[in-house]
Design a protein around this motif. Structure first.
Motif, PDB file in Angstrom:
ATOM      1  N   THR A 157       6.206  20.352  40.938  1.00 57.08           N
ATOM      2  CA  THR A 157       7.187  21.208  41.354  1.00 57.08           C
ATOM      3  C   THR A 157       6.657  22.863  41.256  1.00 57.08           C
ATOM      4  OG1 THR A 157       8.205  21.093  39.164  1.00 57.08           O
ATOM      5  CG2 THR A 157       8.962  19.653  40.974  1.00 57.08           C
ATOM      6  N   THR A 158       5.984  23.138  40.196  1.00 58.54           N
ATOM      7  CA  THR A 158       5.241  24.287  39.801  1.00 58.54           C
ATOM      8  C   THR A 158       4.206  24.715  40.790  1.00 58.54           C
ATOM      9  OG1 THR A 158       5.896  24.096  37.495  1.00 58.54           O
ATOM     10  CG2 THR A 158       4.300  25.877  38.125  1.00 58.54           C
ATOM     11  N   TRP A 197       3.745  23.934  43.990  1.00 58.34           N
ATOM     12  CA  TRP A 197       4.411  23.191  45.302  1.00 58.34           C
ATOM     13  C   TRP A 197       3.454  23.257  46.504  1.00 58.34           C
ATOM     14  CZ3 TRP A 197       3.808  26.305  49.322  1.00 58.34           C
ATOM     15  CH2 TRP A 197       3.265  27.585  49.207  1.00 58.34           C
ATOM     16  N   TYR A 198       2.448  23.890  46.330  1.00 58.54           N
ATOM     17  CA  TYR A 198       1.398  23.783  47.572  1.00 58.54           C
ATOM     18  C   TYR A 198       0.694  22.441  47.435  1.00 58.54           C
ATOM     19  CZ  TYR A 198      -1.072  25.969  43.812  1.00 58.54           C
ATOM     20  OH  TYR A 198      -1.444  26.334  42.122  1.00 58.54           O
ATOM     21  N   THR A 215       1.822  19.667  46.248  1.00 59.29           N
ATOM     22  CA  THR A 215       2.936  18.861  46.669  1.00 59.29           C
ATOM     23  C   THR A 215       2.904  18.544  48.320  1.00 59.29           C
ATOM     24  OG1 THR A 215       4.431  19.101  44.487  1.00 59.29           O
ATOM     25  CG2 THR A 215       5.301  17.958  46.789  1.00 59.29           C
TER      26      THR A 215
END
Length: 380
Positions: free
Chosen positions: A259-260, A262-263, A265
């Protein structure tokens, strides 16, 4: 370039090598199916010669992966390769018998017989992926080692890291989740191997059998991999404070990393979609043979993200279950700033090396392998 940037940069490069290694284990995956795909001697030779075109790529990547760790994160190399040596020695031995099997199975004077060497290829295809998968799983589940840098001044035995028990790495197989990822990597290698055979072998019967096996292997792979992924995202992870270097347990650490960052993900999602697209389209369209490329890109992206999540964002990538503060991070286990800087200059040559590998691959696979080729040309 700051020291911190260099540490993150080299963790990225090592992770990329690891991801490429997992993709290239399609050689091992296909070899486990020699007797399933090949019902006659010539059909088995077709499978072996198909993977025989690529086994050097896998072996070389394994060696470079270990060399990259040695150069950039030497404390990991000395701790894992030096402490868990039984695990790594078994992996390396399985790759040695693979090389020997390719070269000698059809040589004159082969007293063991062709099937013996083909069985050796199957052993490498099973042992290699399962143990490598289990070794990677320890990045999330931890290993039993102790690091004491103060021992460097000891006159009698200046060893700063040691294994905490006599198993020397084999204890990794006692952790259920390490085995789960190992089995997942094994069936992933089979999936990729089947996609490669479909793309590379011009033999209708072999390709038909490969398509039938692909569905089963995909289901088993997804079951084991998704189980491991959910387990990792929901478990407590190993974090460290960059100010104090203290290592502590953090709830949902790896989920927090995604989540931190996000890239990562987004890259993970692209990789999953690419892999599934290659598999599903291969299953649905009998004439579609390029699934290995979509699947290969997807695997590289997914594995790359998992390894980056294990090392970036203040995460201990090699946790110690024997002594939490002995856990390794990219900050406390890397080479010196001078070493990383010098190697970063050399790393600028990597795109040229990759371009050469791509060109060599294209030249080797310009046409699909046929039965006439192995009967009348040079072959294993």
């Amino acid at each position: 370039m700051s020291y911190e940037f260099l540490q993150h940069y080299w963790w990225f490069l090592v992770s990329l090598l690891g991801a490429l290694l997992v993709f290239l284990m399609f050689v091992q995956g296909a070899n486990t199916l020699i007797f399933t795909l090949g019902k006659t001697e010539n059909e088995r030779r077709l499978v072996v010669n198909s993977t025989g075109r690529k086994w050097e790529f896998t072996f070389t990547t394994l060696v470079v992966f270990g060399g990259g760790f040695f150069a950039s994160f030497p404390l990991f190399y000395s701790t894992s390769f030096g402490g868990a040596y039984w695990l790594w020695m078994i992996i390396l031995f399985s790759f040695v018998i693979q090389a020997v099997s390719y070269e000698f199975q059809n040589k004159l004077g082969n007293l063991l017989g062709v099937r013996t060497f083909q069985t050796f290829l199957i052993i490498n295809g099973v042992v290699g992926p399962i143990l490598l998968g289990g070794a990677v799983a320890t990045f999330f589940n931890g290993s039993n080692f102790v690091v004491d840098k103060g021992n460097i001044t000891a006159m009698a035995q200046p060893v700063i890291s040691r294994w905490a028990n006599g198993s020397h790495g084999l204890d990794a197989l006692l952790d259920l989740w390490n085995v789960v990822l190992g089995v997942a990597v094994f069936f992933l290698a089979r999936v990729l191997g089947l996609l490669y055979i479909i793309n590379n072998v011009a033999h209708e019967a072999i390709v038909t059998r490969a398509r039938k096996q692909l569905r089963l292997c995909t289901v088993v792979f997804l079951a084991f991999f998704l189980s491991f992924l959910v387990h990792v995202l929901l478990k407590d992870g190993y974090a460290y404070d960059p100010q104090t270097d203290l290592i502590f347990m953090q709830p949902f650490k790896y989920l927090h990393n995604l989540t931190t960052m996000w890239y990562l993900t987004l890259v993970l999602l692209v990789g999953v979609v690419s892999l599934l697209y290659g598999i599903v389209r291969t299953l649905r369209e009998p004439k579609f043979k390029r699934g290995i490329w979509f699947g290969g890109v997807g695997v590289v992206l997914v594995v790359l993200v998992l390894l980056l999540c294990a090392g970036w964002n203040n995460t201990a990538y090699y946790p110690s279950n024997a002594d939490l503060q002995s856990s390794l991070t990219i900050a406390n286990s890397s080479g010196s700033e001078f070493t990383l800087t010098a190697m970063s200059v050399v790393s600028l040559l990597i795109p040229f090396v990759l371009a050469y590998i791509f060109a060599a691959w294209r030249a080797i696979d310009r046409k699909s392998i046929t039965e006439d080729e192995i009967m009348n040309g040079e072959s294993y």
